[in-house]
Design an enzyme around this catalytic site. Structure first.
Site, PDB file in Angstrom:
ATOM      1  N   GLY A 135      -2.841  -1.794  -7.302  1.00 12.41           N
ATOM      2  CA  GLY A 135      -1.692  -2.699  -7.343  1.00 12.41           C
ATOM      3  C   GLY A 135      -1.899  -3.819  -8.357  1.00 12.41           C
TER       4      GLY A 135
ATOM      5  N   HIS B 125       0.836  -1.204   0.000  1.00 12.64           N
ATOM      6  CA  HIS B 125       0.000   0.000   0.000  1.00 12.64           C
ATOM      7  C   HIS B 125       0.872   1.257   0.000  1.00 12.64           C
ATOM      8  CE1 HIS B 125      -2.669  -2.941   2.296  1.00 12.64           C
ATOM      9  NE2 HIS B 125      -3.434  -2.613   1.277  1.00 12.64           N
TER      10      HIS B 125
HETATM   11  P1  AMP Z   1      -6.374  -3.998  -0.326  1.00 12.07           P
HETATM   12  O1  AMP Z   1      -6.218  -3.193   0.912  1.00 12.07           O
HETATM   13  O2  AMP Z   1      -5.915  -5.406  -0.195  1.00 12.07           O
HETATM   14  O3  AMP Z   1      -7.744  -3.862  -0.954  1.00 12.07           O
HETATM   15  O4  AMP Z   1      -5.374  -3.357  -1.390  1.00 12.07           O
HETATM   16  C1  AMP Z   1      -5.432  -1.998  -1.732  1.00 12.07           C
HETATM   17  C2  AMP Z   1      -4.591  -1.760  -2.947  1.00 12.07           C
HETATM   18  O5  AMP Z   1      -3.247  -2.114  -2.659  1.00 12.07           O
HETATM   19  C3  AMP Z   1      -5.023  -2.608  -4.145  1.00 12.07           C
HETATM   20  O6  AMP Z   1      -4.938  -1.831  -5.330  1.00 12.07           O
HETATM   21  C4  AMP Z   1      -4.013  -3.720  -4.148  1.00 12.07           C
HETATM   22  O7  AMP Z   1      -3.803  -4.294  -5.425  1.00 12.07           O
HETATM   23  C5  AMP Z   1      -2.780  -2.986  -3.657  1.00 12.07           C
HETATM   24  N1  AMP Z   1      -1.817  -3.949  -3.103  1.00 12.07           N
HETATM   25  C6  AMP Z   1      -2.039  -4.850  -2.121  1.00 12.07           C
HETATM   26  N2  AMP Z   1      -0.948  -5.616  -1.936  1.00 12.07           N
HETATM   27  C7  AMP Z   1      -0.024  -5.190  -2.823  1.00 12.07           C
HETATM   28  C8  AMP Z   1       1.306  -5.598  -3.144  1.00 12.07           C
HETATM   29  N3  AMP Z   1       1.919  -6.598  -2.502  1.00 12.07           N
HETATM   30  N4  AMP Z   1       1.956  -4.943  -4.124  1.00 12.07           N
HETATM   31  C9  AMP Z   1       1.342  -3.933  -4.803  1.00 12.07           C
HETATM   32  N5  AMP Z   1       0.098  -3.508  -4.550  1.00 12.07           N
HETATM   33  C10 AMP Z   1      -0.573  -4.126  -3.579  1.00 12.07           C
END
Ligand code: AMP
Length: 284
Positions: A171, A63
């Site tokens: 991401g 994030h």
């Molecule tokens: P989430 O909180 O899991 O919904 O993720 C929020 C954003 O962070 C989304 O766009 C995810 O794809 C991105 N994200 C989560 N983990 C990663 C990672 N390891 N590398 C890059 N982006 C990430």
């Protein structure tokens, strides 16, 4: 909490003056949709470039990489923290999803975020409107998590309407989510530019995820194996998907959900104990 960037060297200068001159950094925390809309309208009026990073909280380096990219490219950086109930299935981990709110806010503050939007709830009790992408959301996650993308697309469009971002950061970790949101933005003419950030991994190769904290020490070792097999698979000249599927079926400590080639990306999901992990990598 306010941090002073420098001393303005003026007598009797109040906090409001310091704020106006940009000498004090204060991160706003907003929890109501109406207040969020008022703020984004003000930013729009003054022509600010606003970058949105939508998250479900439990922030990690993945994030933060998105946030830092937004910080570089935008005058205003907004992070939303919302565990969106409509994207979870009835048997999924909505109730136990981690919510370390104080730590998340501290990380946002340290990263120079301008505003955190952290609503308790974004849906009226009689909410009845959903947005559905009907092609790209059908395979992979769409099969394993029916209704997931309907929830994702709906909440992302709600966030876009509330925050009116110039750019929104996602991401590559959630590869299919990127494809589906891209399509929604194109099909519904949403005036936002999507920025996709590469997957951030731990040194052992495991893709960072808020769900990794569910893993026991033994399960973590299995997650490392999952990541390693994916990295080996994308180097295979012939049938990388078939090879990965075979290896994951043989591996102990995990249950294969799917392996699928989407364009040039090999995508996979597994259960390790009760934890479901997804990962993807471009074929090399
Ligand atoms: P989430 O909180 O899991 O919904 O993720 C929020 C954003 O962070 C989304 O766009 C995810 O794809 C991105 N994200 C989560 N983990 C990663 C990672 N390891 N590398 C890059 N982006 C990430």
């Amino acid at each position: 909490m306010a941090g002073f960037k420098s001393n303005p060297g003026q007598d009797r200068c109040g906090l409001a003056d310091w704020l106006e001159k940009g000498l004090v950094y204060v991160m706003k925390i907003v929890d109501s949709a109406a207040a969020m809309q008022r703020q984004s309208a003000a930013w729009m009026r003054s022509g600010e470039v606003v970058g949105l990073v939508p998250t479900m909280g439990a922030l990690h380096e993945g994030h933060l990489t998105l946030i830092r990219r937004a910080r570089k490219e935008c005058r205003r950086v907004v992070v939303s923290i919302y565990v969106n109930p409509t994207q979870f299935g009835p048997k999924e981990d909505l109730a136990r999803y981690p919510r370390p709110r104080r730590q998340d806010l501290a990380l946002c503050r340290a990263a120079g975020v301008d505003l955190v939007f952290a609503p308790e709830n974004l849906y009226s009790p009689d909410h009845s409107t959903y947005v559905e992408e009907t092609a790209l959301s059908q395979g992979r996650e769409g099969v394993s998590r029916p209704g997931h993308f309907r929830g994702v697309v709906t909440v992302v469009l709600k966030l876009f309407n509330l925050m009116r971002p110039t750019k929104a950061y996602f991401g590559q970790k959630d590869a299919q989510q990127v494809e589906v949101i891209n399509r929604m933005v194109r099909d519904l003419d949403v005036p936002v530019k999507l920025v996709v950030v590469p997957i951030v991994r731990d040194p052992d190769g495991v893709a960072l995820s808020s769900r990794n904290r569910y893993l026991s020490l033994g399960e973590r070792a299995v997650a490392v194996e999952f990541a390693q097999l994916l990295q080996l698979a994308v180097k295979k000249k012939s049938n990388p998907g078939g090879w990965l599927e075979q290896q994951l079926r043989k591996a102990s400590g995990l249950k294969l959900d799917y392996v699928e080639l989407a364009g040039k990306r090999l995508c996979a999901a597994v259960f390790i104990g009760k934890t479901r992990l997804i990962d993807n990598e471009r074929l090399s």
